[in-house]
Design a protein around this motif. Sequence first.
Motif, short mmCIF file in Angstrom:
data_model
loop_
_atom_site.label_atom_id
_atom_site.label_comp_id
_atom_site.label_asym_id
_atom_site.label_seq_id
_atom_site.Cartn_x
_atom_site.Cartn_y
_atom_site.Cartn_z
N THR A 9 -10.18 15.75 -15.37
CA THR A 9 -10.55 17.16 -15.41
C THR A 9 -10.03 18.49 -15.08
O THR A 9 -9.82 19.69 -15.02
N ASN A 14 -10.34 19.61 -11.35
CA ASN A 14 -11.00 20.09 -10.98
C ASN A 14 -11.47 19.21 -9.40
O ASN A 14 -12.37 18.56 -9.29
N THR A 49 -9.12 24.37 -6.52
CA THR A 49 -9.91 24.34 -8.13
C THR A 49 -11.08 24.74 -8.16
O THR A 49 -11.17 24.82 -8.97
N GLY A 50 -11.68 24.12 -7.01
CA GLY A 50 -13.06 24.53 -7.38
C GLY A 50 -13.51 25.97 -7.43
O GLY A 50 -14.14 26.30 -7.80
N HIS A 85 -12.75 27.52 -10.47
CA HIS A 85 -13.80 27.09 -11.26
C HIS A 85 -15.22 27.70 -11.06
O HIS A 85 -15.49 28.61 -12.44
N TYR A 91 -14.06 32.11 -12.52
CA TYR A 91 -13.76 31.86 -13.53
C TYR A 91 -14.11 30.70 -14.48
O TYR A 91 -12.93 30.05 -14.45
N PRO A 92 -15.10 30.85 -14.95
CA PRO A 92 -15.67 29.44 -15.31
C PRO A 92 -15.13 29.11 -16.73
O PRO A 92 -14.73 28.33 -17.69
N SER A 93 -14.38 30.17 -16.92
CA SER A 93 -14.21 29.88 -19.05
C SER A 93 -12.52 29.12 -19.07
O SER A 93 -12.52 29.00 -19.43
N ILE A 94 -11.89 29.63 -17.39
CA ILE A 94 -10.53 28.49 -17.12
C ILE A 94 -11.09 27.37 -17.85
O ILE A 94 -11.46 26.40 -17.28
N ASP A 95 -10.03 26.97 -18.84
CA ASP A 95 -9.67 25.55 -18.61
C ASP A 95 -9.47 24.78 -17.92
O ASP A 95 -7.91 24.73 -17.57
N MET A 96 -9.94 24.15 -17.18
CA MET A 96 -8.86 23.65 -15.84
C MET A 96 -7.79 22.26 -16.06
O MET A 96 -6.69 22.30 -15.46
#
Length: 412
Positions: A229, A231, A236-237, A240, A243-248
Amino acid sequence: MGLVVLWPGGAPAHERTGVGFDRQTQQATVTKVVSLSCASVNASGDTPTGDTSTAEGSSAQQQAAGTCKRATIRVDTGDDKGRTFTEIVQPDQSRQLEQGEKVVVAYEPSAPKDLQYSVTDVNRRIPMAVLAIIFAVAVVVVGRLRGVMALVALAISFMVLNFFVLPAILQGSNPLIVAVVGSSAIMLIALYLCHGLSARTSVAVLGTLISLLLIGILGSLFIDWAALTGNTDDNTGLIHGLYPSIDMSGLLLAGIIIGSLGVLDDVTVTQTSAVWELHEANPAMGWRGLYRAGIRIGRDHIASVVNTLVLAYAGAALPLLLLFSIAQSSVGSVANSELVAEEIVRTLVGSIGLVASVPVTTALAALVVSADRAGPGKAPVTAPEATPAAPAGAVAAGSAQTRGGRGRRRKR
């Protein structure tokens, strides 16, 4: 073109969370440190009765029976410049404050007035600046003009990362595409700036691009297959969460590509230079001979570079490996955890790209440099053979052909 199309125009603004790096910070100075009994400053003066063999029990025992410090800190920057506050330093804390020490303090405006400021770190700007100056001087003294160009390329690389790659990812652009475009821009600028605009540099650029493409494909495949993932820690948490739209997982792949770029440049430039030097030493050697000789050099390079990359990642993850060792976890359990699996995928995918760059770049360099032998107006180059019956003039003519490729006899 990729830079123009994806240019973000700055990182998007957000409300500070006050967590981790996302805090307001100011510079401060420790003005006074006083030693005192921990029992007089801790919430309870009773000696803890818990198990002191555990980390928590041992810490509680030290806080009860040990000597603490009361540090007075003065804020040196911001709206509250000159304001002072106190902080208690426990004896088991890893960072012990000293009088006159420069520190970084976090500011939380919503907290009670007495608790708005707290020490978060030491101010390391001076030692870091001195180390950077020593590095720059060493590069310039040894590398001279090439060293100066390397420093300029390094500065441009940081600018591309800071003003393009990071803001573009935060704006929601695909991390993989941003990483490929940013890495390509860094590579083109760094290689041509340091090594000049030439066929030799262009071969290194092409070999690096092909290897980056392979790393991107393999990384994407195995990140999806291993269900990584991206994350895995607090940082990284936090990203995320903001900016929830970022593809982790895409961010993880972007990190693999950018992290492999620096070593790839070294491998491709070295292999290209080796093939060019082999051609200069023996212009009669065809592309197959150049490839075979170059790949022999490349095998030694592969062994050292792969070992370097693995040890670099192992060194970075050493505290994590120590934790697994303390827990007496099996190798399979350690490798299966996502935190370690990310590093394994990062290391192996990058290493595969490095290994592949050697034959690819060597083949390209051999083809390009050998094609120069049969240019317009050039006779086929053959190694002159001097036999006892051959006239001296014939040997001289053969030598002239080898050097100049035109077969003209020197005037005496």
